[in-house]
Each structure stands twice: as C-alpha cells, then as structure tokens.
Design an enzyme around this catalytic site. Structure first.
Site, PDB file in Angstrom:
ATOM      1  N   MET A  38       0.830  -1.205   0.000  1.00 43.72           N
ATOM      2  CA  MET A  38       0.000   0.000   0.000  1.00 43.72           C
ATOM      3  C   MET A  38       0.869   1.261   0.000  1.00 43.72           C
ATOM      4  SD  MET A  38      -2.374   0.903   3.275  1.00 43.72           S
ATOM      5  CE  MET A  38      -2.625   2.551   3.893  1.00 43.72           C
ATOM      6  N   SER A 112       3.671  -6.778   2.053  1.00 43.13           N
ATOM      7  CA  SER A 112       2.531  -6.290   2.794  1.00 43.13           C
ATOM      8  C   SER A 112       1.239  -6.753   2.108  1.00 43.13           C
ATOM      9  CB  SER A 112       2.663  -4.773   2.900  1.00 43.13           C
ATOM     10  OG  SER A 112       2.005  -4.290   4.011  1.00 43.13           O
ATOM     11  N   GLN A 113       0.293  -5.851   1.812  1.00 40.30           N
ATOM     12  CA  GLN A 113      -0.971  -6.334   1.252  1.00 40.30           C
ATOM     13  C   GLN A 113      -0.767  -7.093  -0.067  1.00 40.30           C
ATOM     14  OE1 GLN A 113      -3.340  -2.727   0.890  1.00 40.30           O
ATOM     15  NE2 GLN A 113      -2.616  -2.277  -1.168  1.00 40.30           N
ATOM     16  N   ASP A 230       7.380  -4.269  14.006  1.00 41.54           N
ATOM     17  CA  ASP A 230       6.427  -3.695  13.043  1.00 41.54           C
ATOM     18  C   ASP A 230       5.477  -2.726  13.732  1.00 41.54           C
ATOM     19  OD1 ASP A 230       4.401  -3.301  11.028  1.00 41.54           O
ATOM     20  OD2 ASP A 230       5.174  -5.112  10.085  1.00 41.54           O
ATOM     21  N   HIS A 286       8.196  -2.379   9.795  1.00 37.92           N
ATOM     22  CA  HIS A 286       7.518  -2.923   8.627  1.00 37.92           C
ATOM     23  C   HIS A 286       8.334  -2.780   7.332  1.00 37.92           C
ATOM     24  CE1 HIS A 286       4.012  -4.510   6.720  1.00 37.92           C
ATOM     25  NE2 HIS A 286       3.786  -3.449   5.982  1.00 37.92           N
TER      26      HIS A 286
END
Ligand SMILES: *[C@@H]1O[C@H](CO)[C@@H](O)[C@H](O)[C@H]1NC(C)=O
Ligand SMILES: *[C@@H]1O[C@H](CO)[C@@H](O)[C@H](O)[C@H]1NC(C)=O
Length: 303
Positions: A38, A112-113, A230, A286
């Site tokens: 994202m 991530s996503q 994270d 992250h």
C-alpha cells in the site's frame, strides 16, 4: 501496506544484467513476480525498482515482473487504496496467463498487502504454476487497526480510518476501499465473515472452496516473514497467519491454534506437516531489511 524502505541502497553498486534475451527460456532461472504494498508502486526506484535490480544482480538472466495495477505509476499507487481487490487479482491472473515467459512457472514475492493478493492468485489461478510464495510482512488474517501510516500518505490514512470507522463492512466501503477488504474485526466476527468481500473469501470463512485448498497446496513453499518491531501492522502475528482470538481485541493466537488450521479449511495444516510452511522473523519495522538479510534468508528460495 507501507512502501519498502531499503537500508542497503547506499551500499549497492549497480551492475545490471541485460534483461532476459531469449523469450521463453529465462536462461535457466525461475522468473519472479513482485506485488508491491500500500502506498507503493511497481516501479519506485527506492522499493520495488531496487528489489528488481538487486534480483537481476544476484541471479543473472532472471526475468522479474513487478506488477503494475493500472496504466501508469499514479494509477498503480491509487489502485492500492481504492480498487476492488478481487478485480485486481483477476487482472493479474490474466496478465500472468498471457506472459509467455511465465509458462514454465514462477516464484512470487508479495510485500505487505501485495502478499495476501498473491496468495489469492495462487488459490484462484493455478496456471501458470506459482512455485514458491514469499510473503514479506503480509497480513494473512487481515488487520484490526492502522496504527501508523506509510510514508507520505498520512492524509489518505485519515480518510481511510474514517471510512473504516463509519462501517468497514458496508457494501459501499467494501467495494471501494482496499484496506476494508482485509479489515478483520474480532468483535464483529459475524459481520466479517458475511461481508468481507476479499479476505473472508480467500480464508474460507464462509463455505470451504475445495479448489482454493487444492491450489494452495500446489505451492512448493509458502514463506512468511514477520517484522519484530512492526509499527504498521496490527496485530503483527497476522504476518504469520495468526490473529486476535475471536470476541476480544487483546489476546492473539497462532495459526496452529486457530480453527482455520485445526479444521484445515485451507490446507495449511497439511502444508505444515509436509514442511512447506516457513516462518521467518527479522528485527526491524515494517518492510525494513538489509540486503545481507535478504540474501541469507530469502534468496535461497528464489534460485
Ligand atoms: C544467464 O546469463 C548470464 C549473462 O547474461 C550469465 O552470466 C549466467 O551465467 C546465465 N545463467 C545461467 C543459469 O545460464
Ligand atoms: C471456488 O474457487 C474457484 C476459483 O476461483 C471458482 O471458480 C469457484 O467458483 C469457487 N467456488 C465456489 C463455490 O465459490
């Protein structure tokens, strides 16, 4: 979620291999497909662009495809916030199917996503075959919170938080907000199961789709990387397919403790027993890792 921040950039001399000369042959290497997170795009020279370059240095001749969702980098970034995820996955499925260089199979690495989305590709679209899936900070049980926003998008994140608060499971929000599609509210489990358009579907929260289960098990390895400090993903254990226990928002459970695993609704228990699941942890926030760590821990799965 957030854009990758690569700490190794300063140190990397750029020695680019020519992009694969013979189409279809890949020079004896396994192609790699990347899906960004994202707030990021296919081609950001500080994130996916750097990963692509690095892979081409480490594995000469490799074909690296960094997915662009939309016609350009701006659309690609926006679509990471606002485009129906099921539609994104189906676009990617047809793009991969049409790419002659992927015919013999490929490895995939999602950030991530992008990692959940690539898992959906594995479950829904077995051809061309995905060999190994590496999930770098992916939220496989979704998120319940957006504690810190990626880089420069704090305004967008305020908008997103408001929308999620106004009703993450309303049709309107589900359709138009990517993050709502993996919003997992443990206090409203019924709503989640019923109305989550994307995550509840690929995680078999409604009826079990045997095709998903069969296809996921075709993976040779499913590697999940968790970032120990994270500050973007909540709860962090989602990066290892764990989540909050249902009905409260404090205590977490591991994948192995979950019903999903115990009932083996997705084939993950079978994969675990077959040694196909790999759980890696690394120090850092992250998506922050060094090239040394990457080479020592992830590169071996991509050769
Ligand atoms: C692929 O091609 C590069 C040169 O472009 C060469 O250095 C490398 O050894 C080749 N790799 C394989 C596996 O054939
Ligand atoms: C199961 O998943 C496959 C692959 O996406 C799909 O074609 C099929 O319609 C799904 N079945 C059900 C019952 O949802």
């Amino acid at each position: 979620m957030a854009a990758v921040l690569l700490c190794f950039l300063l140190a990397s001399p750029v020695l680019l291999a020519a992009s694969s000369p013979v189409s279809g042959s890949n020079n004896g290497t396994v192609p790699l497909v990347l899906w960004h997170g994202m707030g990021d795009s296919c081609c950001n020279p500080l994130s996916m662009g750097a990963i692509k370059k690095m892979m081409e240095e480490e594995i000469p001749g490799i074909y690296v495809l960094s997915l662009m969702i939309g016609k350009n980098v701006v659309q690609d970034t926006e679509n990471g916030f606002f485009m129906d995820v099921n539609q994104q996955v189906s676009l990617v499925c047809s793009q991969l199917a049409q790419d002659a260089r992927l015919k013999g199979g490929f490895n995939a690495m999602g950030f991530s996503q992008g990692a959940q989305f690539l898992r959906a590709v594995a479950q829904r679209c077995p051809s061309p075959p995905m060999k190994t899936l590496i999930s770098v900070g992916g939220q496989h049980q979704g998120v319940y919170g957006l504690p810190r926003c990626p880089g420069e998008s704090s305004h967008i994140c305020d908008v997103i938080r408001k929308a999620l608060n106004s009703g993450a499971y309303s049709d309107m929000v589900q359709k138009h907000l990517v993050q709502a599609q993996y919003w997992h509210d443990p206090l409203n489990d019924d709503l989640y199961k019923k109305h989550s358009l994307f995550l509840a579907d690929i995680n078999q929260e409604r009826a079990v789709n045997e095709t998903y289960k069969k296809n996921l098990q075709l993976l040779e390895k499913f590697v999940m990387v968790k970032f120990l400090q994270d500050s973007v993903v909540d709860p962090v254990v989602s990066e290892w397919f764990g989540f909050l226990k249902t009905g409260q928002a404090k205590e977490t459970e591991t994948l192995q403790e979950s019903l999903l695993y115990k009932e083996d609704r997705l084939g993950l228990a079978a994969m675990d027993k077959a040694g196909k699941l790999v759980f890696l942890a690394t120090e850092g926030d992250h998506l922050q890792f060094t090239r040394e760590w990457f080479n020592a821990n992830l590169l071996p799965y991509l050769r």
